[in-house]
Motif scaffolding. Structure first.
Motif, PDB file in Angstrom:
ATOM      1  N   ARG A   1      -0.962   2.428  -5.040  1.00  0.00           N
ATOM      2  CA  ARG A   1      -1.582   3.507  -5.821  1.00  0.00           C
ATOM      3  C   ARG A   1      -1.153   3.337  -7.269  1.00  0.00           C
ATOM      4  O   ARG A   1      -0.072   2.825  -7.558  1.00  0.00           O
ATOM      5  N   VAL A   2      -1.995   3.793  -8.192  1.00  0.00           N
ATOM      6  CA  VAL A   2      -1.705   3.663  -9.617  1.00  0.00           C
ATOM      7  C   VAL A   2      -1.769   5.040 -10.274  1.00  0.00           C
ATOM      8  O   VAL A   2      -2.756   5.763 -10.118  1.00  0.00           O
TER       9      VAL A   2
ATOM     10  N   SER B   1       0.820  -1.218   0.000  1.00  0.00           N
ATOM     11  CA  SER B   1       0.000   0.000   0.000  1.00  0.00           C
ATOM     12  C   SER B   1       0.855   1.270   0.000  1.00  0.00           C
ATOM     13  O   SER B   1       0.345   2.348  -0.289  1.00  0.00           O
TER      14      SER B   1
ATOM     15  N   SER C   1      -8.723   2.386 -13.802  1.00  0.00           N
ATOM     16  CA  SER C   1      -7.999   1.635 -12.775  1.00  0.00           C
ATOM     17  C   SER C   1      -7.021   2.491 -11.985  1.00  0.00           C
ATOM     18  O   SER C   1      -6.342   1.978 -11.110  1.00  0.00           O
ATOM     19  N   SER C   2      -6.930   3.778 -12.294  1.00  0.00           N
ATOM     20  CA  SER C   2      -5.869   4.591 -11.688  1.00  0.00           C
ATOM     21  C   SER C   2      -6.389   5.562 -10.640  1.00  0.00           C
ATOM     22  O   SER C   2      -7.561   5.934 -10.632  1.00  0.00           O
ATOM     23  N   ASP C   3      -5.473   5.949  -9.769  1.00  0.00           N
ATOM     24  CA  ASP C   3      -5.752   6.988  -8.777  1.00  0.00           C
ATOM     25  C   ASP C   3      -5.525   8.369  -9.374  1.00  0.00           C
ATOM     26  O   ASP C   3      -6.138   9.342  -8.947  1.00  0.00           O
TER      27      ASP C   3
ATOM     28  N   ARG D   1      -3.433  -2.409  -7.822  1.00  0.00           N
ATOM     29  CA  ARG D   1      -4.559  -1.906  -7.015  1.00  0.00           C
ATOM     30  C   ARG D   1      -5.023  -2.953  -6.010  1.00  0.00           C
ATOM     31  O   ARG D   1      -5.271  -2.652  -4.849  1.00  0.00           O
ATOM     32  N   ARG D   2      -5.154  -4.194  -6.474  1.00  0.00           N
ATOM     33  CA  ARG D   2      -5.567  -5.274  -5.564  1.00  0.00           C
ATOM     34  C   ARG D   2      -4.574  -5.445  -4.420  1.00  0.00           C
ATOM     35  O   ARG D   2      -4.957  -5.783  -3.307  1.00  0.00           O
TER      36      ARG D   2
ATOM     37  N   ALA E   1      -1.763  -2.973 -13.703  1.00  0.00           N
ATOM     38  CA  ALA E   1      -2.308  -1.873 -12.896  1.00  0.00           C
ATOM     39  C   ALA E   1      -3.396  -2.375 -11.953  1.00  0.00           C
ATOM     40  O   ALA E   1      -3.425  -2.001 -10.768  1.00  0.00           O
ATOM     41  N   ARG E   2      -4.252  -3.233 -12.451  1.00  0.00           N
ATOM     42  CA  ARG E   2      -5.308  -3.793 -11.601  1.00  0.00           C
ATOM     43  C   ARG E   2      -4.715  -4.665 -10.493  1.00  0.00           C
ATOM     44  O   ARG E   2      -5.189  -4.647  -9.356  1.00  0.00           O
TER      45      ARG E   2
END
Length: 171
Positions: A96-97, A67, A111-113, A91-92, A87-88
């Motif tokens: 951060r993406v 994280s 899928s991104s921040d 995230r899982r 990227a996914r």
């Protein structure tokens, strides 16, 4: 690009990268060269960076992020399966993406921040990939300069080291 890549968005992306103990940069195909250039620039600023060329290794690395880490995913279309899957996976894992793409409405953008949008469709078939790479490299330059401003003296010291390494490989 000035309309889609604002100084605020660059500061957000740079802030995420600055805070991350580890950055994973992913991109394949024509975006792979941009990803490798990005990884070099981030490393030259003192970031701990991984940029696997192999998509399976990238997905494995993404699933091992924490994280505290960041995945920077680069894809012109924002729909390249291996890049989006990495990227996914990041995230899982809680990372951060940050996405760099030519299309905000894309699986990668979703899928991104923080999504940096540059490039887009050109009128001549096939040339959009060239234009997008140039646009993406311009965004990476701006992102690196923004990150340099955030990191200050430690990044400047890392840049001096990078310059020393580079000069050692010149005649």
């Amino acid at each position: 690009m000035a309309a889609t890549v604002t100084p605020e968005r660059l500061r957000t992306a740079a802030g995420l990268l600055d805070a991350a103990p580890r950055v994973l940069v992913v991109g394949v195909g024509l975006s792979g060269a941009v990803a490798l250039d990005t990884a070099y620039r981030l490393r030259a600023l003192g970031c701990a960076v991984d940029a696997p060329a192999d998509p399976l290794t990238a997905q494995l690395a993404a699933s091992q992020l924490t994280s505290a880490d960041v995945c920077l995913a680069i894809s012109h279309t924002g729909a390249t399966r291996s890049t989006v899957d990495a990227a996914r996976g990041a995230r899982r894992a809680g990372a951060r993406v940050v996405a760099l793409t030519s299309y905000a409405r894309s699986p990668l953008g979703e899928s991104s921040d923080c999504t940096l949008v540059a490039g887009g469709q050109d009128l001549v078939f096939g040339l959009e990939t060239v234009a997008s790479r140039l646009a993406h490299l311009t965004v990476i330059d701006a992102l690196a300069l923004t990150l340099l401003g955030l990191r200050g003296a430690p990044a400047e010291a890392a840049l001096r080291l990078s310059a020393d390494v580079t000069v050692d490989h010149s005649y």
